[in-house]
Design a protein around this motif. Structure first.
Motif, short mmCIF file in Angstrom:
data_model
loop_
_atom_site.label_atom_id
_atom_site.label_comp_id
_atom_site.label_asym_id
_atom_site.label_seq_id
_atom_site.Cartn_x
_atom_site.Cartn_y
_atom_site.Cartn_z
N ASN A 1 54.09 130.42 72.22
CA ASN A 1 54.01 129.85 70.87
C ASN A 1 53.02 130.63 69.92
O ASN A 1 52.35 130.15 69.23
CB ASN A 1 54.18 128.44 70.72
N GLU B 1 56.42 134.45 72.36
CA GLU B 1 57.61 133.55 72.31
C GLU B 1 57.31 132.41 72.99
O GLU B 1 57.18 131.09 72.64
CB GLU B 1 58.93 133.93 72.40
N ARG C 1 53.40 137.84 69.35
CA ARG C 1 54.68 138.14 68.91
C ARG C 1 54.83 139.28 67.92
O ARG C 1 55.66 140.20 68.10
CB ARG C 1 55.52 136.98 68.46
N GLU D 1 56.24 140.40 73.05
CA GLU D 1 57.05 139.60 72.00
C GLU D 1 57.45 138.33 72.97
O GLU D 1 57.42 137.28 72.63
CB GLU D 1 58.28 140.21 71.51
N GLU E 1 52.30 133.24 67.64
CA GLU E 1 52.90 134.11 66.69
C GLU E 1 52.18 135.63 66.61
O GLU E 1 52.74 136.61 66.06
CB GLU E 1 52.91 133.49 65.32
#
Length: 68
Positions: free
Chosen positions: A27, A24, A32, A20, A29
């Protein structure tokens, strides 16, 4: 003492949390979300392990009371 399921659950939680954070920071997704899924799976596995341990302890306690 933790059983194998609890340990694996804790490891999956840590792995998920790491994914995660990396997701983050980059960037990403998908990474994450993968981390969230790993962490959730770890929570379930740990809970299953705790339940299994508690049942085992209860059975031992009953056995001790019967043998008295």
């Amino acid at each position: 003492m933790w059983n194998e399921d609890e340990v694996r659950g804790k490891i999956d939680q840590a792995k998920g949390k790491l994914k995660e954070k990396i997701g983050e920071m980059n960037n990403d997704e998908q990474l994450r979300e993968e981390g969230e899924a790993d962490r959730a799976a770890g929570n379930v596995e740990e809970a299953f392990g705790k339940g299994r341990r508690k049942v085992g302890e209860a059975i031992k306690d009953v056995g001790k009371k019967i043998s008295r």
